[in-house]
Structure formats: structure tokens, C-alpha cells
Design a protein around this motif. Structure first.
Motif, PDB file in Angstrom:
ATOM      1  N   GLY A  42       0.883  -1.336   0.052  1.00  0.00           N
ATOM      2  CA  GLY A  42      -0.045  -0.168   0.209  1.00  0.00           C
ATOM      3  C   GLY A  42       0.950   1.287  -0.079  1.00  0.00           C
ATOM      4  N   GLN A  43       0.266   2.359   0.368  1.00  0.00           N
ATOM      5  CA  GLN A  43       1.000   3.621   0.483  1.00  0.00           C
ATOM      6  C   GLN A  43       2.081   3.795   1.177  1.00  0.00           C
ATOM      7  OE1 GLN A  43      -1.352   7.480  -0.234  1.00  0.00           O
ATOM      8  NE2 GLN A  43       0.006   8.447   1.455  1.00  0.00           N
ATOM      9  N   GLU A  44       3.199   4.068   0.645  1.00  0.00           N
ATOM     10  CA  GLU A  44       4.615   4.114   1.692  1.00  0.00           C
ATOM     11  C   GLU A  44       4.202   5.127   2.808  1.00  0.00           C
ATOM     12  OE1 GLU A  44       8.626   5.954   1.014  1.00  0.00           O
ATOM     13  OE2 GLU A  44       8.346   4.682  -0.457  1.00  0.00           O
ATOM     14  N   PRO A  45       4.375   4.396   4.239  1.00  0.00           N
ATOM     15  CA  PRO A  45       4.091   5.523   5.104  1.00  0.00           C
ATOM     16  C   PRO A  45       5.209   6.598   5.416  1.00  0.00           C
ATOM     17  CG  PRO A  45       4.846   3.568   5.953  1.00  0.00           C
ATOM     18  CD  PRO A  45       4.595   3.401   4.241  1.00  0.00           C
ATOM     19  N   GLU A  46       4.957   7.858   6.007  1.00  0.00           N
ATOM     20  CA  GLU A  46       6.068   8.831   6.254  1.00  0.00           C
ATOM     21  C   GLU A  46       6.832   8.346   7.418  1.00  0.00           C
ATOM     22  OE1 GLU A  46       4.225  12.454   6.231  1.00  0.00           O
ATOM     23  OE2 GLU A  46       3.565  12.512   3.930  1.00  0.00           O
ATOM     24  N   PHE A  47       7.718   8.796   7.590  1.00  0.00           N
ATOM     25  CA  PHE A  47       8.432   8.637   8.849  1.00  0.00           C
ATOM     26  C   PHE A  47       7.944   9.342  10.121  1.00  0.00           C
ATOM     27  CE2 PHE A  47      11.630   9.615  12.287  1.00  0.00           C
ATOM     28  CZ  PHE A  47      12.358   8.223  12.315  1.00  0.00           C
ATOM     29  N   PRO A  48       7.521   8.758  11.134  1.00  0.00           N
ATOM     30  CA  PRO A  48       6.732   9.289  12.208  1.00  0.00           C
ATOM     31  C   PRO A  48       7.394  10.529  12.905  1.00  0.00           C
ATOM     32  CG  PRO A  48       6.616   6.926  12.425  1.00  0.00           C
ATOM     33  CD  PRO A  48       7.567   7.305  11.486  1.00  0.00           C
ATOM     34  N   THR A  49       6.787  11.655  13.042  1.00  0.00           N
ATOM     35  CA  THR A  49       7.498  12.689  13.875  1.00  0.00           C
ATOM     36  C   THR A  49       7.540  12.347  15.271  1.00  0.00           C
ATOM     37  OG1 THR A  49       6.557  14.357  12.243  1.00  0.00           O
ATOM     38  CG2 THR A  49       7.297  15.339  14.465  1.00  0.00           C
ATOM     39  N   PRO A  50       8.702  12.285  15.911  1.00  0.00           N
ATOM     40  CA  PRO A  50       8.967  11.903  17.407  1.00  0.00           C
ATOM     41  C   PRO A  50       8.326  12.874  18.112  1.00  0.00           C
ATOM     42  CG  PRO A  50      11.012  12.611  16.469  1.00  0.00           C
ATOM     43  CD  PRO A  50      10.187  12.486  15.463  1.00  0.00           C
ATOM     44  N   PRO A  51       7.733  12.657  19.354  1.00  0.00           N
ATOM     45  CA  PRO A  51       7.093  13.431  20.127  1.00  0.00           C
ATOM     46  C   PRO A  51       8.182  14.265  20.983  1.00  0.00           C
ATOM     47  CG  PRO A  51       6.932  11.278  21.180  1.00  0.00           C
ATOM     48  CD  PRO A  51       7.589  10.976  19.772  1.00  0.00           C
ATOM     49  N   ALA A  55       2.852   3.935  14.852  1.00  0.00           N
ATOM     50  CA  ALA A  55       3.177   4.247  13.687  1.00  0.00           C
ATOM     51  C   ALA A  55       4.858   3.926  13.568  1.00  0.00           C
ATOM     52  CB  ALA A  55       3.116   6.002  13.710  1.00  0.00           C
ATOM     53  N   MET A  56       5.387   4.040  14.308  1.00  0.00           N
ATOM     54  CA  MET A  56       6.851   3.687  13.979  1.00  0.00           C
ATOM     55  C   MET A  56       6.964   2.390  13.565  1.00  0.00           C
ATOM     56  SD  MET A  56       9.719   5.271  13.931  1.00  0.00           S
ATOM     57  CE  MET A  56      11.172   4.795  13.296  1.00  0.00           C
ATOM     58  N   LYS A  57       6.131   1.294  14.437  1.00  0.00           N
ATOM     59  CA  LYS A  57       6.392  -0.061  14.144  1.00  0.00           C
ATOM     60  C   LYS A  57       5.946  -0.210  12.742  1.00  0.00           C
ATOM     61  CE  LYS A  57       6.105  -1.750  18.906  1.00  0.00           C
ATOM     62  NZ  LYS A  57       5.055  -2.547  19.761  1.00  0.00           N
ATOM     63  N   ARG A  58       4.696   0.417  12.265  1.00  0.00           N
ATOM     64  CA  ARG A  58       4.139   0.251  10.859  1.00  0.00           C
ATOM     65  C   ARG A  58       5.095   0.647   9.784  1.00  0.00           C
ATOM     66  NH1 ARG A  58      -0.653   2.172  13.490  1.00  0.00           N
ATOM     67  NH2 ARG A  58      -0.032   4.320  12.763  1.00  0.00           N
ATOM     68  N   TYR A  59       6.023   1.667  10.177  1.00  0.00           N
ATOM     69  CA  TYR A  59       6.971   2.298   9.263  1.00  0.00           C
ATOM     70  C   TYR A  59       8.010   0.986   9.167  1.00  0.00           C
ATOM     71  CZ  TYR A  59      10.724   5.165   7.442  1.00  0.00           C
ATOM     72  OH  TYR A  59      11.673   5.854   6.664  1.00  0.00           O
ATOM     73  N   GLU A  60       8.507   0.619  10.282  1.00  0.00           N
ATOM     74  CA  GLU A  60       9.649  -0.095  10.274  1.00  0.00           C
ATOM     75  C   GLU A  60       9.094  -1.523   9.597  1.00  0.00           C
ATOM     76  OE1 GLU A  60      10.526  -0.611  14.439  1.00  0.00           O
ATOM     77  OE2 GLU A  60      11.975   1.159  14.516  1.00  0.00           O
ATOM     78  N   ALA A  61       7.870  -2.099   9.662  1.00  0.00           N
ATOM     79  CA  ALA A  61       7.250  -3.392   9.201  1.00  0.00           C
ATOM     80  C   ALA A  61       7.228  -3.212   7.546  1.00  0.00           C
ATOM     81  CB  ALA A  61       6.092  -3.418   9.705  1.00  0.00           C
ATOM     82  N   ARG A  73       0.714   6.273  20.544  1.00  0.00           N
ATOM     83  CA  ARG A  73       0.492   6.346  18.897  1.00  0.00           C
ATOM     84  C   ARG A  73       1.580   6.242  18.013  1.00  0.00           C
ATOM     85  NH1 ARG A  73      -3.097  10.108  19.491  1.00  0.00           N
ATOM     86  NH2 ARG A  73      -1.745  11.837  19.591  1.00  0.00           N
ATOM     87  N   HIS A  74       2.702   7.349  18.392  1.00  0.00           N
ATOM     88  CA  HIS A  74       4.120   7.309  17.899  1.00  0.00           C
ATOM     89  C   HIS A  74       4.768   6.080  17.813  1.00  0.00           C
ATOM     90  CE1 HIS A  74       8.524   7.797  17.683  1.00  0.00           C
ATOM     91  NE2 HIS A  74       8.171   8.838  16.896  1.00  0.00           N
ATOM     92  N   ALA A  75       4.462   5.287  18.734  1.00  0.00           N
ATOM     93  CA  ALA A  75       5.212   3.934  18.780  1.00  0.00           C
ATOM     94  C   ALA A  75       4.709   2.974  17.798  1.00  0.00           C
ATOM     95  CB  ALA A  75       5.139   3.360  20.350  1.00  0.00           C
TER      96      ALA A  75
END
Length: 300
Positions: A239-248, A264-270, A260-262
């Protein structure tokens, strides 16, 4: 003097006649030479066309050999050096111009069903990427009637300057008359480009694969944080390439925002973990646009 003048006049006339004759012969030779050159060019063009046609037929036979080899392994043979994305499924048998439809050489015996779509390609070129890296053909057709060995399809997409001819190649990434390709689908999709990603559209992709004869090797458990590929997969569809999550910020104390950030980061890494695995295993990786262009998808 008169006699000399007469001789001079005769010589001048003879010279003029000779010059005219020479000019005519020169023009005739030039015309013949031009015809020979044109014939040579035409012959060269015919040879080039025949060569391209033979190359295309050789590629089709190579694909058939690869398919036969794959029936034993369950996966497209890598040793045959065949990109499964470029496999040809059939041909246009005839064109019904007034009905905006075509006959194809695939039918019930080849497991074709109504609603299936195919991209059409020039046999001189084959199934190749366009300038954007997609495998969009020169036109798209959708099956409307299926007979034993042939089917009727309506033309649902064709640019103004494009034409469909008998002998044109047809292909659909999912479909294969002899082999079931295995697909791993991951991520969120927006098939009709409405600006909203959804899991529902991913399920539409999965249903498309199953309905048109492909095998789905990814399930709900593979949509988590640690999806795994293996050599059994023929295509990775993302699917669509995720953007790198902005860290809190360092001052962030809201547990919901941190969680929520954690996630998003896991989805990005996956997502990018799958990209890495696909490259390591030499599995073709298809984003949404490339996948849809290769199956002839259009917004109904």
C-alpha cells in the motif's frame, strides 16, 4: 561561310540533343537509384519488423517453458530469467470496432471469468514498463461473455491515438492460464484515489487476487509489526508508503500520544522491513499504482 555556319548549327543541335539525352539518362538512373534505395529501406523495415515479431514469439515460448517448469516448483523459475510481471496470457483474436469490443483467445478452458480485466500490448514491444515505471498497456478490456475457448471483452480504456489489432498481446498480473501466482499484500490502499487510505481497499485488492485465480499468502496475522516473506511468494504488493513518524517532544507526557507514535513507528519499520526482505529474496515489489496498471483496474 554558309557551309561552316550550317556545320556549326548542326554541331550545336547535336550537342543539345546529346545533352538532353544525357540529362534524361541521368534522371532515369537517379530515379532507378531512388527506387532501389526505397526498396532497400522497405526491405530493411520488413526485416526489422519480422525480427521484432520473432523476438516477441521467442519471449512467449520462453515464458511457456518457465510456466511448465514452475508447475513443478510452484513458483516462477528464477533460473529461466523470466520476470513474472512480463508474462503474456493471450492474444486479441479479432476486433469488433463498431461494438467497441474484441474477441480474445482465452475462454472457459483457460478459467477466464466475466469481469476480469486485461491490459493490451503491442506484440512488437511486449509487456514493458512505461515512462513512469508501470506496465500500463495501450488499452484496457473487460471480459463480458465467456465461451469454451474464446471470450468477448469490451474496451474500457483506449487513448485517442491508440488502435487495437488482431494479434495484440493481453496480460493480467494476477491471472495465469496454467499457474497460480502467490501474492503477499500489506498496508493501506486508496484504489480510487479519493484521498483516504483504508484497510477496506486492501481487502478489495485481496479479493481481486482470489477471484482472478491468484493465491493470497498474507492474512490478518501478517498485517502486524513483524511480517515475514519467504521464497514461496511471487509478488509483494504494498500500500501507500508511510511517512517517517514525527517523534514526540521531550516534554511529551501524554501516554496516548507516545503510544500512537510507537505504533506508527512499528508500521513504518514493518513496511520497509518487507521492502528489504523482498529485495533480498528477489521478489517483485509492486506499489498500488503499478499493481493496478498491471491488472487493468479502472474505476467503475
Amino acid at each position: 561561310v554558309d557551309k561552316l555556319k550550317a556545320q556549326l548549327t548542326k554541331l550545336e543541335n547535336d550537342y543539345d540533343n546529346f545533352q538532353k539525352k544525357a540529362d534524361r539518362e541521368q534522371k532515369s538512373i537517379a530515379s532507378q537509384l531512388s527506387k532501389v534505395r526505397d526498396q532497400f529501406k522497405d526491405q530493411n523495415a520488413k526485416y526489422a519488423s519480422t525480427e521484432n515479431q520473432l523476438k516477441s514469439e521467442i519471449d512467449v515460448y520462453k515464458q511457456r517453458i518457465a510456466r511448465l517448469e514452475s508447475q513443478h516448483s510452484g513458483r516462477v523459475s528464477q533460473e529461466a530469467n523470466i520476470d513474472p510481471s512480463t508474462l503474456v496470457d493471450g492474444k486479441i483474436a479479432s476486433v469488433l470496432t463498431e461494438q467497441n469490443a474484441v474477441y480474445i483467445d482465452l475462454g472457459q478452458q483457460s478459467h477466464v471469468i466475466p469481469g476480469m480485466t486485461f491490459e493490451i500490448y503491442d506484440p512488437k514491444v511486449g509487456v514493458v514498463k512505461d515512462s513512469e515505471g508501470n506496465y500500463s498497456g495501450k488499452a484496457t478490456i473487460e471480459i463480458i461473455n465467456v465461451f469454451e475457448t474464446t471470450s468477448v471483452a469490451r474496451v474500457v480504456r483506449i487513448p485517442r491515438n491508440a488502435e487495437i489489432f488482431p494479434g495484440d498481446l493481453i496480460a493480467n498480473l494476477i491471472y495465469d492460464p496454467e499457474l497460480k501466482f502467490k501474492f503477499f499484500v500489506y498496508g493501506e490502499f486508496d484504489l480510487d484515489k479519493i484521498g483516504q487510505l483504508s484497510v477496506t481497499d486492501r481487502r478489495r485488492v485481496e479479493n481481486m487476487i482470489i477471484k482472478w485465480g491468484g493465491l493470497l499468502v498474507s492474512d490478518a496475522s501478517q498485517q502486524g509489526d513483524n511480517p515475514k516473506l519467504n521464497y514461496d511468494v511471487d509478488f509483494l504488493v504494498l500500500g501507500q508508503e508511510p511517512e517517517f513518524p514525527t517523534p514526540p517532544s521531550e516534554d511529551e507526557v501524554d501516554p496516548t500520544a507516545i503510544e500512537r507514535h510507537a505504533k506508527a513507528m512499528k508500521r513504518y519499520e514493518a513496511y520497509f522491513g518487507l521492502v528489504k526482505q523482498g529485495k533480498e529474496l528477489s521478489i517483485p515489489i509492486l506499489n498500488q499504482n503499478r499493481f493496478l496498471s498491471m491488472v487493468g483496474y479502472y474505476k467503475r
